[in-house]
Scaffold this active site. Structure first.
Site, PDB file in Angstrom:
ATOM      1  N   ASP A 123      11.424  -6.650 -12.795  1.00 32.20           N
ATOM      2  CA  ASP A 123      10.331  -5.925 -13.040  1.00 32.20           C
ATOM      3  C   ASP A 123      10.592  -4.408 -13.790  1.00 32.20           C
ATOM      4  O   ASP A 123      11.518  -3.754 -13.075  1.00 32.20           O
ATOM      5  CB  ASP A 123       9.304  -5.605 -11.888  1.00 32.20           C
ATOM      6  CG  ASP A 123       7.888  -5.362 -12.182  1.00 32.20           C
ATOM      7  OD1 ASP A 123       7.590  -5.530 -13.337  1.00 32.20           O
ATOM      8  OD2 ASP A 123       7.209  -4.496 -11.493  1.00 32.20           O
ATOM      9  N   HIS A 130       1.050   4.624 -17.496  1.00 29.40           N
ATOM     10  CA  HIS A 130       1.175   4.630 -15.983  1.00 29.40           C
ATOM     11  C   HIS A 130       2.472   5.552 -15.445  1.00 29.40           C
ATOM     12  O   HIS A 130       2.247   6.055 -14.357  1.00 29.40           O
ATOM     13  CB  HIS A 130       1.646   3.034 -16.061  1.00 29.40           C
ATOM     14  CG  HIS A 130       2.259   2.871 -14.573  1.00 29.40           C
ATOM     15  ND1 HIS A 130       1.254   2.518 -13.595  1.00 29.40           N
ATOM     16  CD2 HIS A 130       3.490   2.428 -14.013  1.00 29.40           C
ATOM     17  CE1 HIS A 130       1.785   2.179 -12.378  1.00 29.40           C
ATOM     18  NE2 HIS A 130       3.108   2.205 -12.797  1.00 29.40           N
ATOM     19  N   GLU A 196      -0.900  -4.570  -9.841  1.00 30.56           N
ATOM     20  CA  GLU A 196      -0.380  -4.025 -10.980  1.00 30.56           C
ATOM     21  C   GLU A 196      -0.564  -5.102 -12.044  1.00 30.56           C
ATOM     22  O   GLU A 196       0.010  -6.220 -12.121  1.00 30.56           O
ATOM     23  CB  GLU A 196       1.078  -3.734 -10.857  1.00 30.56           C
ATOM     24  CG  GLU A 196       1.407  -2.612 -10.032  1.00 30.56           C
ATOM     25  CD  GLU A 196       2.664  -1.920 -10.071  1.00 30.56           C
ATOM     26  OE1 GLU A 196       3.711  -2.545 -10.427  1.00 30.56           O
ATOM     27  OE2 GLU A 196       2.827  -0.828  -9.594  1.00 30.56           O
ATOM     28  N   GLU A 198       0.411  -6.600 -15.500  1.00 26.83           N
ATOM     29  CA  GLU A 198       1.429  -6.772 -16.393  1.00 26.83           C
ATOM     30  C   GLU A 198       1.399  -7.780 -17.216  1.00 26.83           C
ATOM     31  O   GLU A 198       0.569  -8.940 -17.112  1.00 26.83           O
ATOM     32  CB  GLU A 198       2.560  -6.701 -15.555  1.00 26.83           C
ATOM     33  CG  GLU A 198       2.949  -5.453 -14.533  1.00 26.83           C
ATOM     34  CD  GLU A 198       4.133  -5.264 -13.862  1.00 26.83           C
ATOM     35  OE1 GLU A 198       5.088  -5.857 -14.400  1.00 26.83           O
ATOM     36  OE2 GLU A 198       4.353  -4.716 -12.858  1.00 26.83           O
ATOM     37  N   ASP A 228       1.762  -7.867 -10.373  1.00 28.11           N
ATOM     38  CA  ASP A 228       2.780  -7.406  -9.236  1.00 28.11           C
ATOM     39  C   ASP A 228       2.146  -6.588  -7.916  1.00 28.11           C
ATOM     40  O   ASP A 228       1.997  -5.385  -8.017  1.00 28.11           O
ATOM     41  CB  ASP A 228       3.665  -6.408 -10.068  1.00 28.11           C
ATOM     42  CG  ASP A 228       4.654  -5.795  -9.127  1.00 28.11           C
ATOM     43  OD1 ASP A 228       4.949  -6.367  -8.185  1.00 28.11           O
ATOM     44  OD2 ASP A 228       5.201  -4.695  -9.366  1.00 28.11           O
ATOM     45  N   ARG A 232       1.589   0.065  -1.455  1.00 27.60           N
ATOM     46  CA  ARG A 232       2.083   1.588  -1.887  1.00 27.60           C
ATOM     47  C   ARG A 232       2.899   2.471  -0.652  1.00 27.60           C
ATOM     48  O   ARG A 232       3.254   3.445  -0.959  1.00 27.60           O
ATOM     49  CB  ARG A 232       0.695   2.312  -2.220  1.00 27.60           C
ATOM     50  CG  ARG A 232       0.083   1.516  -3.681  1.00 27.60           C
ATOM     51  CD  ARG A 232       0.993   1.730  -4.799  1.00 27.60           C
ATOM     52  NE  ARG A 232       0.290   1.121  -5.883  1.00 27.60           N
ATOM     53  CZ  ARG A 232       1.059   0.683  -6.967  1.00 27.60           C
ATOM     54  NH1 ARG A 232       2.523   0.856  -7.266  1.00 27.60           N
ATOM     55  NH2 ARG A 232       0.372  -0.012  -8.067  1.00 27.60           N
ATOM     56  N   GLN A 235       6.049   1.155   0.154  1.00 22.24           N
ATOM     57  CA  GLN A 235       6.914   1.765  -1.113  1.00 22.24           C
ATOM     58  C   GLN A 235       7.120   3.096  -0.799  1.00 22.24           C
ATOM     59  O   GLN A 235       8.336   3.569  -1.183  1.00 22.24           O
ATOM     60  CB  GLN A 235       6.241   1.556  -2.225  1.00 22.24           C
ATOM     61  CG  GLN A 235       6.760   1.943  -3.481  1.00 22.24           C
ATOM     62  CD  GLN A 235       6.120   1.459  -4.870  1.00 22.24           C
ATOM     63  OE1 GLN A 235       5.197   1.118  -5.051  1.00 22.24           O
ATOM     64  NE2 GLN A 235       6.842   1.664  -5.947  1.00 22.24           N
ATOM     65  N   LYS A 248       7.585  -4.730  -2.876  1.00 22.58           N
ATOM     66  CA  LYS A 248       7.117  -5.573  -4.022  1.00 22.58           C
ATOM     67  C   LYS A 248       7.385  -7.165  -3.719  1.00 22.58           C
ATOM     68  O   LYS A 248       7.557  -7.779  -4.840  1.00 22.58           O
ATOM     69  CB  LYS A 248       7.881  -4.955  -5.328  1.00 22.58           C
ATOM     70  CG  LYS A 248       7.721  -3.534  -5.665  1.00 22.58           C
ATOM     71  CD  LYS A 248       6.461  -3.385  -6.353  1.00 22.58           C
ATOM     72  CE  LYS A 248       6.416  -2.065  -7.136  1.00 22.58           C
ATOM     73  NZ  LYS A 248       5.241  -1.992  -8.036  1.00 22.58           N
ATOM     74  N   THR A 252       4.150 -12.083  -6.366  1.00 19.23           N
ATOM     75  CA  THR A 252       3.786 -11.924  -7.792  1.00 19.23           C
ATOM     76  C   THR A 252       2.960 -12.870  -8.599  1.00 19.23           C
ATOM     77  O   THR A 252       3.830 -14.139  -8.449  1.00 19.23           O
ATOM     78  CB  THR A 252       5.523 -11.797  -8.437  1.00 19.23           C
ATOM     79  OG1 THR A 252       5.832 -10.562  -7.850  1.00 19.23           O
ATOM     80  CG2 THR A 252       5.102 -11.159  -9.929  1.00 19.23           C
ATOM     81  N   GLU A 358      -3.859   4.310  -9.531  1.00 17.35           N
ATOM     82  CA  GLU A 358      -4.386   5.131 -10.770  1.00 17.35           C
ATOM     83  C   GLU A 358      -5.729   5.329 -10.839  1.00 17.35           C
ATOM     84  O   GLU A 358      -6.134   6.415 -11.001  1.00 17.35           O
ATOM     85  CB  GLU A 358      -3.378   4.772 -11.964  1.00 17.35           C
ATOM     86  CG  GLU A 358      -2.018   4.829 -12.017  1.00 17.35           C
ATOM     87  CD  GLU A 358      -1.678   3.804 -13.321  1.00 17.35           C
ATOM     88  OE1 GLU A 358      -1.236   2.557 -13.072  1.00 17.35           O
ATOM     89  OE2 GLU A 358      -1.545   4.461 -14.445  1.00 17.35           O
TER      90      GLU A 358
HETATM   91 CA    CA Z   1       5.360  -3.571 -11.450  1.00 20.02          CA
END
Ligand code: CA
Length: 416
Positions: A123, A130, A196, A198, A228, A232, A235, A248, A252, A358
């Site tokens: 990834d 971003h 996420e 993607e 994904d 948070r 992380q 993560k 996915t 975000e």
């Molecule tokens: Ca990602």
């Protein structure tokens, strides 16, 4: 401008279908409990495994394996040969209409499986909007982009085992958590579980040693939508110094149809202008991105969907071809079935941000949903739906939906 190729499957000629004859995406259909390679045409699924068994197609049995890896390994000439044959068989007026009709299944009744065996998963972090948003939140505006960011596509090696097909429920993860205010870490469920938005690029031809950007582009078989899922809070505590790990690794999600690079060819666009020159091994010889409209819908359990973001794949600073060129630069071999996540695709405005982190600016500005409720992060029971399409004047090359519903966390060791 590319025009619609009409099909005898009438629903494939509708301007709003994701699957006109121009698309011919590749997926895997569960037929009587057996995985069959298939394509989508309008609101129907065509069983290619059955067509190969009935001698309409001959690809040496590659379509009988229930995953697209063996077919991908056959290479470009065979990729194009299958596309040409299917275009001929499904075109308006084709004599094959009668013989082929028994091999169609309505999409609404089709149970779709993971379209290929994910051999590796990497990834990236390659959208400047971003990276700037996240960096501003965590390091301040002046240090938003790490010093290497404009020089290379930053990535980490993910877990192929975490990749699931659209529709698979996703369990909220448990993990080790610690905020700056806590004295010590504790064990708990993620309170800041996120998505996420993607694109996933699928490597269809292997490499052994460094490849150029042009060679990398030719290795890509096709693309899927990719979510994904990201914890948070897990992380934030774990990511230094080696990057994300358990945050993560929960799941996915990918869309069930591989939209081929061949179908997307008319929609190629250049990456945005470089802010600093790249080293020669990362320079693009031509347009390597695609103009693909993207959006995410959030549906609380039993409630109306709200589209929470709209953006476009062309916002990426680095293309998948550049990512492969960088990935292979150390000599790292790429394998058939390698999946590369683009990185979260955010656009310039607030409504174009590709994650709730975000959109809600770290939870400070919750997103308003239809009906007046709000979200800072994903809640239990929420279904997240990614959609995408390259849009032409009279048709669209769509990806189908990439969905996942979040289930409540389950502590372990399991009790009872
Ligand atoms: Ca990602």
């Amino acid at each position: 401008m590319t025009r619609l190729i009409r099909s005898w499957v009438e629903s494939a000629n509708a301007p709003d279908t994701d699957f006109p004859l121009n698309n011919l995406p590749y997926g895997v259909l569960s037929a009587g409990g057996v995985a069959h390679c298939a394509t989508a045409i309008g609101d129907q699924v065509l069983d290619l495994h059955a067509l190969e068994q009935a001698n309409f197609l001959d690809f040496g049995g590659a379509l009988k394996t229930g995953e697209w890896n063996d077919f991908m390994a056959l290479g470009h000439a065979e990729w194009q040969r299958l596309r040409n044959i299917l275009t001929g068989l499904l075109s308006e007026g084709a004599e094959a209409e009668g013989p082929l009709r028994p091999y169609l299944t309505p999409m609404a009744e089709a149970h779709l499986l993971l379209p290929f065996r994910v051999t590796e998963y990497t990834d990236f972090y390659a959208s400047k909007h971003h990276a700037t948003n996240v960096g501003t939140m965590f390091r301040g505006k002046d240090n938003a982009l790490p010093p290497n960011w404009l020089h290379m596509p930053i990535g980490y090696n993910g877990r192929a085992s975490s990749v699931v097909v659209s529709g698979t429920p996703v369990r909220r993860p448990m993990g080790q958590l610690k905020s700056p205010d806590d004295d010590a870490p504790y064990w708990g469920s993620s309170k800041r579980f996120d998505i996420e938005l993607e694109m996933g690029a699928i490597v269809g031809q292997p490499s052994d040693g460094p490849v150029t950007v042009a060679e990398a582009d030719a290795m890509i078989f096709g693309y899927v939508l990719l979510n994904d899922w990201s914890a948070r809070d897990i992380q934030a505590w774990e990511y230094q110094p080696l990057g994300p790990f358990q945050s993560k690794a929960t799941a996915t999600s990918i869309s069930p149809w591989i939209v081929t690079a061949a179908a997307l060819e008319p929609f190629r666009v250049h990456t945005p202008e470089r802010e600093v020159p790249l080293l020669p091994y990362l320079e693009e010889p031509g347009p390597m991105l695609y103009n693909i409209d993207l959006e995410v819908g959030l549906t609380p359990d039993g409630v109306t969907e709200t589209v929470i973001t709209r953006t476009n794949y062309r916002e990426m600073y680095y293309s998948a071809a550049q990512q492969i060129a960088h990935h292979s630069s150390s000599g790292c071999p790429m394998r058939v079935g390698d999946l590369l996540g683009s990185g979260t695709i955010s656009g310039p405005e607030r409504e174009n941000r590709g994650s709730l982190l975000e959109l809600s600016w770290g939870g400070k500005e919750p997103v308003e949903l239809v009906g007046g409720t709000t979200r800072s992060f994903v809640e239990d029971g929420d279904t997240l739906t990614l959609r995408g399409a390259a849009v032409a004047e009279d048709h669209r090359i769509g990806f189908g939906a990439c969905t996942g519903q979040v289930l409540p966390a389950r502590n372990w060791p399991k009790e009872g």
